[in-house]
Motif scaffolding. Sequence first.
Motif, PDB file in Angstrom:
ATOM      1  N   ASP A  77       5.427  44.040  42.033  1.00  0.00           N
ATOM      2  CA  ASP A  77       6.434  43.013  42.153  1.00  0.00           C
ATOM      3  C   ASP A  77       7.353  42.904  40.533  1.00  0.00           C
ATOM      4  O   ASP A  77       8.230  42.313  40.404  1.00  0.00           O
ATOM      5  N   THR A  78       7.235  43.705  39.858  1.00  0.00           N
ATOM      6  CA  THR A  78       8.784  44.557  39.157  1.00  0.00           C
ATOM      7  C   THR A  78       9.722  44.313  39.573  1.00  0.00           C
ATOM      8  O   THR A  78      10.128  45.148  40.255  1.00  0.00           O
ATOM      9  N   ALA A  79      10.390  43.301  39.114  1.00  0.00           N
ATOM     10  CA  ALA A  79      12.044  43.478  39.390  1.00  0.00           C
ATOM     11  C   ALA A  79      12.674  42.354  38.832  1.00  0.00           C
ATOM     12  O   ALA A  79      12.074  41.649  38.128  1.00  0.00           O
ATOM     13  N   VAL A  80      13.912  42.221  38.846  1.00  0.00           N
ATOM     14  CA  VAL A  80      15.322  40.999  38.540  1.00  0.00           C
ATOM     15  C   VAL A  80      14.879  39.853  39.483  1.00  0.00           C
ATOM     16  O   VAL A  80      14.959  39.659  40.401  1.00  0.00           O
ATOM     17  N   TYR A  81      14.276  38.549  39.137  1.00  0.00           N
ATOM     18  CA  TYR A  81      14.645  37.416  40.004  1.00  0.00           C
ATOM     19  C   TYR A  81      15.456  36.294  39.991  1.00  0.00           C
ATOM     20  O   TYR A  81      16.045  35.973  38.662  1.00  0.00           O
ATOM     21  N   TYR A  82      16.416  36.287  41.171  1.00  0.00           N
ATOM     22  CA  TYR A  82      17.370  35.148  40.619  1.00  0.00           C
ATOM     23  C   TYR A  82      16.301  34.061  42.079  1.00  0.00           C
ATOM     24  O   TYR A  82      15.881  34.404  43.236  1.00  0.00           O
TER      25      TYR A  82
END
Length: 124
Positions: A90-95
């Motif tokens: 789930d590691t990510a940049v969330y927008y």
Amino acid sequence: QVQFVESGGGLVQPGGSLRLSCAASGFTFNSYAMSWYRQAPGKERELVAAVTTLGDDMTYADSVKGRFTISRDSAKNTVYLQMNSLKPEDTAVYYCAAVVRLGASDYVEAFGSWGQGTQVTVSS
């Protein structure tokens, strides 16, 4: 001017939880479905979850079903993403983004405008 301000990300251990918030402005919030996308390093941006204008129908990516919950507060022009049982993937940049619904689970981003996003890192 359409704006999205995401917050709530951070570093969390596998199995942990985070709640993301997104304050939207510059458009008629109640007229648009809202969504969360994410982009991991080296990967394309993907739709994670979407919620209809009335907040009564939600769509989720298969990878997050049963773990993530999207909601919206029209009084605050804010959309949330409750993330439970987090995994390293789930590691990510969330927008967040305003979207237009094309079909049952088919959405397209409405304005071509993205915020800075909020970094979510799941690691022990």
